[in-house]
Design a protein around this motif. Structure first.
Motif, short mmCIF file in Angstrom:
data_model
loop_
_atom_site.label_atom_id
_atom_site.label_comp_id
_atom_site.label_asym_id
_atom_site.label_seq_id
_atom_site.Cartn_x
_atom_site.Cartn_y
_atom_site.Cartn_z
N MET A 157 -3.80 -1.51 -5.00
CA MET A 157 -4.54 -1.59 -3.37
C MET A 157 -2.51 -1.04 -3.23
N THR A 158 -2.89 -1.70 -1.20
CA THR A 158 -1.63 -1.22 -0.44
C THR A 158 -0.74 -2.36 -0.43
N ALA A 159 0.55 -2.04 -0.14
CA ALA A 159 1.42 -2.90 0.09
C ALA A 159 0.40 -3.65 1.15
N LEU A 160 -0.23 -3.20 2.42
CA LEU A 160 -1.01 -4.00 2.93
C LEU A 160 -1.84 -5.04 2.69
N ASP A 161 -2.59 -4.66 1.83
CA ASP A 161 -3.62 -5.42 1.39
C ASP A 161 -3.22 -6.51 0.55
N ASN A 162 -1.98 -6.02 -0.56
CA ASN A 162 -1.67 -7.19 -0.99
C ASN A 162 -0.65 -8.05 -0.35
N ILE A 163 -0.62 -8.23 0.91
CA ILE A 163 0.12 -8.69 1.86
C ILE A 163 -0.88 -9.77 2.61
N MET A 164 -2.52 -8.87 2.99
CA MET A 164 -3.42 -9.38 3.12
C MET A 164 -4.21 -10.00 2.20
N ARG A 180 4.11 -0.10 4.78
CA ARG A 180 2.16 -0.72 4.67
C ARG A 180 0.95 0.24 3.61
N ARG A 181 1.30 1.51 3.91
CA ARG A 181 0.09 2.19 3.77
C ARG A 181 0.11 2.38 1.84
N THR A 182 1.02 2.50 1.85
CA THR A 182 1.25 2.84 0.10
C THR A 182 0.96 2.29 -1.05
N PRO A 183 0.56 2.40 -1.91
CA PRO A 183 0.03 1.87 -3.19
C PRO A 183 0.92 1.52 -3.79
N VAL A 184 0.78 0.25 -4.16
CA VAL A 184 2.21 -0.74 -4.57
C VAL A 184 2.46 0.03 -5.99
N ALA A 185 1.77 0.52 -6.50
CA ALA A 185 2.06 1.38 -7.44
C ALA A 185 2.98 2.30 -8.00
N ARG A 186 3.16 3.20 -6.55
CA ARG A 186 4.25 3.93 -6.58
C ARG A 186 5.46 3.43 -5.49
N LEU A 187 5.67 1.64 -5.62
CA LEU A 187 6.41 1.54 -5.12
C LEU A 187 7.97 1.47 -6.26
N PRO A 188 9.34 1.51 -5.05
CA PRO A 188 10.54 0.98 -6.65
C PRO A 188 10.30 -0.36 -6.37
N TYR A 189 10.47 -0.08 -8.04
CA TYR A 189 10.49 -1.92 -8.55
C TYR A 189 11.36 -2.70 -7.04
N GLY A 190 12.74 -2.51 -6.20
CA GLY A 190 13.23 -3.18 -5.45
C GLY A 190 12.31 -3.80 -4.09
N LEU A 191 11.28 -2.22 -4.16
CA LEU A 191 10.10 -2.91 -2.89
C LEU A 191 8.92 -3.74 -3.24
#
Lengths: 358, 266
Positions: free
Chosen positions: B105-112, B157-168
């Protein structure tokens, strides 16, 4: 160049959270709907509508159902065929007992029977997942197949053991049975598929969709944010089976006209599962792509050699068709394991940045 | 977000107390007879060498493990048994040592998704996604956007979290926990594997959460500098036993703690 969202600013969260936030996507959807609702019924041949479009739509609906369960909630199921069977038999029994009631009501109502059965067979999903759950749903498949074959009550004690679709009219127009026109049946199927796809899309874009995906991606964390795993999984089983049930009822009442129990065997389950995997797990658009590839492509392939004037026997064509489809599936899965839906996304991304590579 | 000092527990009073808790897996004793409390509004650190039972302790607090002995009192209510979703209901949020985001899921959906418990519109409205369901969705989106602004993650916001660096990813996970508006936030090594700048950012967020939202925080951390700077009180575990409890300064001077970390000559 044409496909670009630059300049399309959203000034409200409602607009930002729309299912199709990009104008070109909405136009595209409009064109697809226009073709499906206007062009095909008026210009399509009986072969196109009867042998391609009606079953394609029905299989798409079944794929959406399985995708809600497997793609969105991460629960592997091999019982789709049986759940479709429950829908078909439920519809058959309902219209036998209450012939006066509108058949479309019964087709939709049969989904509830399928949902109830799905929930029962979904109960093990709290404890087991992955392949083990697939095996548990396989039990549902075999048990229900046995019911359809061995319990004569289901097929009204017919000597043939098959269910025959009676003629049922809606506002004086026959909708099912031998006398119904294929255009009528096409419109019924299309209407149901459009509405149910819309509902499914609403569901997966909201709270329930997020709950399902949370359970799929990380069930521990899902539990921690307050999601009750059993209820969420059972809801997925219920809604997925509802879709399967309606698809099963449509399959018999709108396409086959009569069905033997073997229609709903494990092959059908695998057939639908392939559509979901090839189309793309967790994508509703992908469900349509998957159904198209697995169902329509073989038909197209069958007509290519005669059109090209190549003299091949039809049996050989059948064999070649299996080989080509098999090879295509392997190639697609190697090229893009996430399915056709991902290829579609990549294609759109390429269009967006065209003529630059990225 | 919740105003500081909720009606149920006043600041400075005990929010959660752990009394004499023991947890064992078969013959392995993970925690034996540990007691401590967490006061409303404080930052409480749980430290200890590897295998001391810190994470097990958090798992007991939010219901993943059921302790064989002991009582846990949260907001004045003692409990015997609790499932994780009950803990979430009660206002306990948690992040994990190894990020446990919803990767598809995206960062936004995770927080939602963190706001699931606050959303109540039923299946009927969810199917329509119009009217009340959409009103609710927008209302919660506003809250989520506040958190996104707070954590400065607008552009992902719209980035799937799997693609984010660890810190983010760690930051998004904190955002998901914050979206639950918890009374008690459990952070399991929020700074593990981060470089010094990321640690500073994360420390700032933790302090801000504590000050701005008045959230009580219990955190496990190995970086002693961070622990000493952030926490109001520290509890030290070693081999499942509590060996020290007090302010950072007190704990640092404690001989048992020094022995546990540096080892003693036998």
């Amino acid at each position: 160049m044409l496909y670009r969202e630059a300049g399309q600013f959203k000034s409200s969260y409602t607009a930002d959270m729309a299912v199709f936030p990009i104008l070109q996507d909405r136009i595209g959807l409009g064109i697809v709907l226009f073709i499906a609702v206007v062009i095909i019924p008026y210009f399509g041949s009986s072969f196109l509508i009867q042998a391609i479009m009606i079953p394609f739509l029905i299989f798409s609906l079944a794929s959406i159902g399985l995708n809600l369960l497997t793609g969105y909630t991460g629960l592997l199921s091999l019982g789709t065929g049986a759940f479709m069977g429950v829908g078909a038999y439920a519809c058959y029994k309902l219209t036998t007992y209450f012939p006066g009631v509108n058949i479309i009501v019964w087709i939709l109502a049969s989904g509830f029977f399928s949902a109830a059965v799905g929930v029962v067979f979904g109960l093990p999903s709290l404890r087991i997942k992955g392949f083990y759950l697939a095996v548990a749903t396989l039990a549902a498949q075999f048990f229900l197949s046995w019911c359809f074959i061995r319990q004569p009550w289901f097929y009204n004690y017919n000597t043939s053991g098959a269910i025959e679709v009676p003629t049922r009219a809606l506002f004086g127009i026959p909708v099912t049975g031998a006398t119904s026109s294929f255009t009528t049946r096409y419109f019924v199927v299309l209407g149901i598929v459009i509405v149910m796809t819309w509902l499914a899309s609403n569901l997966v874009h909201g709270r329930i969709g997020r709950m399902w995906m949370a359970v799929r991606d990380m069930d521990l964390a899902a539990e921690l944010i307050g999601i009750r795993l059993l209820q969420t999984k059972l809801l997925a089983f219920a809604i997925s089976s509802f879709y399967s049930g309606v698809a099963g009822a449509l399959l018999v009442f709108m396409w086959y006209g009569s069905a033997e129990p073997s229609v709903f065997d494990v092959n059908l389950s695998f057939f639908i599962l392939f559509m979901v995997i090839i189309g793309g797990l967790g994508s509703l658009t992908g469900s349509f792509f998957g159904a198209a590839l697995i169902f329509i492509l073989p038909i197209v392939l069958r007509y290519i050699p005669p059109k090209l004037g190549i003299p091949i026997q039809s049996a050989t064509v059948d064999h070649i068709q299996y080989m080509v489809i098999g090879a295509l599936i392997v190639i697609f899965l190697i090229a893009e394991p996430a399915g056709l839906a991902r290829l579609w996304q990549i294609g759109k991304q390429k269009l967006r940045v065209w003529p630059f590579p990225y | 977000m919740r105003a500081p000092d909720g009606p149920d527990v006043m600041a400075g009073e005990v929010l959660l107390s752990v009394a004499n808790v023991s947890l064992s897996f078969g013959g392995v004793k993970a925690i034996s007879g540990v007691s401590f409390d967490i006061r409303k509004g404080e930052i409480r650190a749980i430290i200890g060498p590897n295998g001391a039972g810190k994470t097990s302790m958090l798992n007991v607090i939010n219901g993943f493990y059921q302790p064989q002995e002991g009582v846990i009192t949260f907001k004045g209510k003692a409990r015997a048994k609790m499932r994780p979703h009950d803990a979430a209901d009660g206002g306990i949020a948690r992040t994990f040592q190894n990020v446990a985001l919803f990767r598809g899921m995206t960062a936004l959906d995770n927080i939602m998704a963190g706001r699931t418990l606050k959303m109540h519109k039923n299946l009927f409205w969810q199917l329509l996604r119009h009217g009340p369901a959409m009103v609710e969705e927008v209302e919660h989106r506003h809250r989520v956007e506040e958190i996104i602004d707070f954590l400065k993650i607008q552009e992902i916001r719209r980035t799937p979290v799997a693609r984010l660096p660890y810190g983010l990813q760690k930051r998004v996970e904190l955002g998901r926990a914050l979206a639950m508006e918890p009374d008690l936030l459990l952070l399991d090594e929020p700074m593990a594997g981060m470089n010094i700048e990321e640690k500073e950012d994360m420390s700032r967020f933790i302090l801000d959460v504590n000050e701005h939202y008045g959230t009580t925080i219990a955190l496990i951390e190995h970086d002693m500098g961070v622990v000493m700077d952030l926490s109001d009180r520290v509890v030290v575990l070693d081999h499942g036993i509590k060996i020290a409890d007090g302010t950072p300064a007190e704990v640092m001077k404690n001989q048992a703690v020094i022995d546990a970390y540096l080892g003693v000559a036998h």
